[in-house]
Motif scaffolding. Structure first.
Motif, PDB file in Angstrom:
ATOM      1  N   ALA A  43       0.829  -1.213   0.000  1.00 47.49           N
ATOM      2  CA  ALA A  43       0.000   0.000   0.000  1.00 47.49           C
ATOM      3  C   ALA A  43       0.857   1.253   0.000  1.00 47.49           C
ATOM      4  N   ILE A  44       1.974   1.242   0.751  1.00 48.80           N
ATOM      5  CA  ILE A  44       2.864   2.412   0.797  1.00 48.80           C
ATOM      6  C   ILE A  44       3.368   2.726  -0.603  1.00 48.80           C
ATOM      7  N   ILE A  45       3.806   1.674  -1.306  1.00 52.83           N
ATOM      8  CA  ILE A  45       4.338   1.894  -2.648  1.00 52.83           C
ATOM      9  C   ILE A  45       3.254   2.377  -3.595  1.00 52.83           C
ATOM     10  N   GLU A  46       2.052   1.792  -3.493  1.00 50.08           N
ATOM     11  CA  GLU A  46       0.954   2.223  -4.371  1.00 50.08           C
ATOM     12  C   GLU A  46       0.592   3.678  -4.123  1.00 50.08           C
ATOM     13  N   SER A  47       0.563   4.095  -2.843  1.00 46.99           N
ATOM     14  CA  SER A  47       0.220   5.484  -2.523  1.00 46.99           C
ATOM     15  C   SER A  47       1.267   6.429  -3.064  1.00 46.99           C
ATOM     16  N   LEU A  48       2.550   6.064  -2.897  1.00 43.87           N
ATOM     17  CA  LEU A  48       3.622   6.910  -3.427  1.00 43.87           C
ATOM     18  C   LEU A  48       3.484   7.048  -4.937  1.00 43.87           C
ATOM     19  N   LYS A  49       3.141   5.924  -5.599  1.00 43.50           N
ATOM     20  CA  LYS A  49       2.961   5.946  -7.047  1.00 43.50           C
ATOM     21  C   LYS A  49       1.848   6.914  -7.443  1.00 43.50           C
ATOM     22  N   SER A  50       0.711   6.860  -6.711  1.00 40.39           N
ATOM     23  CA  SER A  50      -0.404   7.755  -7.033  1.00 40.39           C
ATOM     24  C   SER A  50       0.013   9.196  -6.872  1.00 40.39           C
ATOM     25  N   LEU A 100      10.235   3.573 -11.320  1.00 37.91           N
ATOM     26  CA  LEU A 100      10.856   2.781 -10.267  1.00 37.91           C
ATOM     27  C   LEU A 100       9.826   2.239  -9.298  1.00 37.91           C
ATOM     28  N   LEU A 101       8.876   3.120  -8.903  1.00 40.30           N
ATOM     29  CA  LEU A 101       7.840   2.699  -7.972  1.00 40.30           C
ATOM     30  C   LEU A 101       6.959   1.616  -8.583  1.00 40.30           C
ATOM     31  N   ALA A 102       6.676   1.758  -9.902  1.00 41.81           N
ATOM     32  CA  ALA A 102       5.849   0.742 -10.564  1.00 41.81           C
ATOM     33  C   ALA A 102       6.548  -0.613 -10.517  1.00 41.81           C
ATOM     34  N   CYS A 103       7.865  -0.626 -10.794  1.00 41.88           N
ATOM     35  CA  CYS A 103       8.619  -1.880 -10.746  1.00 41.88           C
ATOM     36  C   CYS A 103       8.616  -2.465  -9.344  1.00 41.88           C
ATOM     37  N   LEU A 104       8.828  -1.586  -8.365  1.00 42.12           N
ATOM     38  CA  LEU A 104       8.852  -2.032  -6.973  1.00 42.12           C
ATOM     39  C   LEU A 104       7.506  -2.619  -6.581  1.00 42.12           C
ATOM     40  N   ALA A 105       6.431  -1.971  -7.026  1.00 43.21           N
ATOM     41  CA  ALA A 105       5.088  -2.470  -6.719  1.00 43.21           C
ATOM     42  C   ALA A 105       4.892  -3.856  -7.310  1.00 43.21           C
ATOM     43  N   GLU A 106       5.369  -4.060  -8.545  1.00 38.86           N
ATOM     44  CA  GLU A 106       5.242  -5.379  -9.170  1.00 38.86           C
ATOM     45  C   GLU A 106       5.975  -6.434  -8.361  1.00 38.86           C
ATOM     46  N   MET A 115       6.786  -6.371  -5.197  1.00 36.47           N
ATOM     47  CA  MET A 115       6.125  -6.608  -3.916  1.00 36.47           C
ATOM     48  C   MET A 115       4.867  -7.437  -4.106  1.00 36.47           C
ATOM     49  N   GLU A 116       4.147  -7.174  -5.195  1.00 32.84           N
ATOM     50  CA  GLU A 116       2.929  -7.949  -5.452  1.00 32.84           C
ATOM     51  C   GLU A 116       3.263  -9.415  -5.604  1.00 32.84           C
ATOM     52  N   VAL A 117       4.359  -9.681  -6.340  1.00 31.95           N
ATOM     53  CA  VAL A 117       4.703 -11.065  -6.606  1.00 31.95           C
ATOM     54  C   VAL A 117       5.200 -11.759  -5.356  1.00 31.95           C
ATOM     55  N   SER A 118       6.035 -11.072  -4.567  1.00 29.97           N
ATOM     56  CA  SER A 118       6.580 -11.762  -3.406  1.00 29.97           C
ATOM     57  C   SER A 118       5.681 -11.552  -2.213  1.00 29.97           C
TER      58      SER A 118
END
Lengths: 141, 230
Positions: free
Chosen positions: B190-197, B219-225, B227-230
């Motif tokens: 959620a932190i990464i998604e909020s930062l992305k928004s 970068l945030l989009a990649c990080l979100a991906e 995190m989603e996977v792991s």
């Protein structure tokens, strides 16, 4: 997502579950991700297909009962879209369950193939054949 | 789906290839640059299909196994379908709170003319609460399914009926003992998604921001991906 599978199976705290997930990737590698990817593709396709069918059905219903959604050009498509969205959403909700289950099955088989053989022999046979095909040199079970 | 799993996977893969092929063909008519991108995408998809072709039987068996497990525990459809109105209700509730908070803190009047920018930290906190709750609901379902499939795997007697013990116990576990782990994991995403928004908002408001914001969003989009996977 994979860490949550460990949380659900064994009730691990999140950090430990994450470590287990990393170990899984290190031993099984890309096949885990590829399997996941292929399954997602199928599930997405099935959702869209069901959505199209329900969309078509609702379009026919709207057309035959003479429902009017406005005078614009795309008015007749409204019936189709309502059906499409409803069908696709309901199917994809159910198929997210299958997607989570696929991840769990991958983890379970990596961790406990023997229980699978005892409990579900037919499926286990198919699975062993598939494993042998995916990793012909590594498999020794 | 159980009987034709392998065929379905091949169809899905080929459908992907055909779609990118049509896209590549169409992009030829737009501009040479998009044609190159379309062609690269098409070649990449074909190559991917070629590499994973050998893994299809394995994926098919897993799919069959998973579908069998879910079919024997169809009680799982109750939490799944009840999650839909819950998420919808949460989205509506959050939207009302968000809009009214922004209106009040920015000194907006009834016509939508705002006197100042809303404080960034407030926007971040509100976005975080939305994404966090959304992820928690999603992951509770995920963990419930994982627990039920695990029960079906190890102790089939408890996991092979519509509203089996497996489903109920798994749901109770994911809402009580494992709830903390689920919340922690969801918070990270959620932190990464909020930062992305927020970064996306910044980019849109400053007419294309600059390369730094663009890089940050990527970068945030990649990080979100990840995190989603792991």
């Amino acid at each position: 997502m994979w860490a949550f599978v460990f949380v659900g199976l064994y009730g691990y705290p999140f950090i430990d579950a994450g470590k287990n997930a990393l170990t899984l990737f290190q031993t099984r590698g890309w096949t885990t991700i590829i399997t996941d990817n292929l399954s997602q593709g199928v599930l997405g396709l099935v959702s869209v297909a069901v959505g199209l069918i329900t969309g078509l059905v609702s379009f026919l219903i709207a057309h035959s009962t003479g429902m009017v959604f406005g005078d614009e050009l795309g008015a007749s498509a409204a019936g189709f879209f309502i059906g499409f969205i409803t069908g696709a959403v309901l199917t994809s909700t159910l198929l997210t369950l299958v997607s989570s289950a696929v991840n769990t099955v991958i983890v379970c088989y990596a961790e406990a193939p023997r229980e699978f053989e005892d409990n579900h022999p037919k499926l286990s046979q198919d699975m062993r054949a598939a494993w042998r095909q995916a990793w012909p040199d590594e498999f020794h079970y | 789906m159980i009987r034709h799993a392998e065929l379905l996977i091949k169809v899905a893969l080929l459908f992907n290839v055909i779609c990118t092929g049509i896209f590549a063909f169409g992009s030829f008519f737009i501009s040479p640059f998009s044609a190159i991108i379309g062609l690269v995408l098409f070649i990449f998809t074909v190559y991917y299909a070629y590499i994973v072709w050998g893994r299809i039987p394995f994926a098919a068996t897993n799919l069959v196994c998973a579908t069998t497990a879910i079919k024997s525990n169809m009680g799982l459809s109750f939490p799944a379908y009840s999650a839909l109105p819950i998420m919808l209700g949460w989205s509506c509730w959050w939207l009302v709170s968000f809009v009214s908070t922004i209106y009040v803190t920015s000194g907006c009047d009834g016509q939508g003319n705002c006197s100042s920018e809303p404080p960034g930290i407030l926007v971040f906190a509100l976005l975080l609460s939305y994404h966090w709750t959304f992820q928690v609901i999603k992951n509770v379902l995920h963990v419930t399914v994982a627990g039920t499939v695990g029960t079906w795997w190890f102790v089939p007697s408890e996991g092979t009926s519509f509203c089996s013990h497996g489903v109920r116990d798994s749901l109770v576990r994911s809402l009580t003992t494992s709830f903390g782990s689920i919340c922690l994991g969801s918070l990270l995403v959620a932190i990464i998604e909020s930062l992305k928004s927020m970064v996306r908002n910044l980019r849109e408001s400053e007419n294309g921001g600059g390369i730094l914001l663009c890089l940050a969003e990527c970068l945030l989009a990649c990080l979100a991906e990840v995190m989603e996977v792991s």
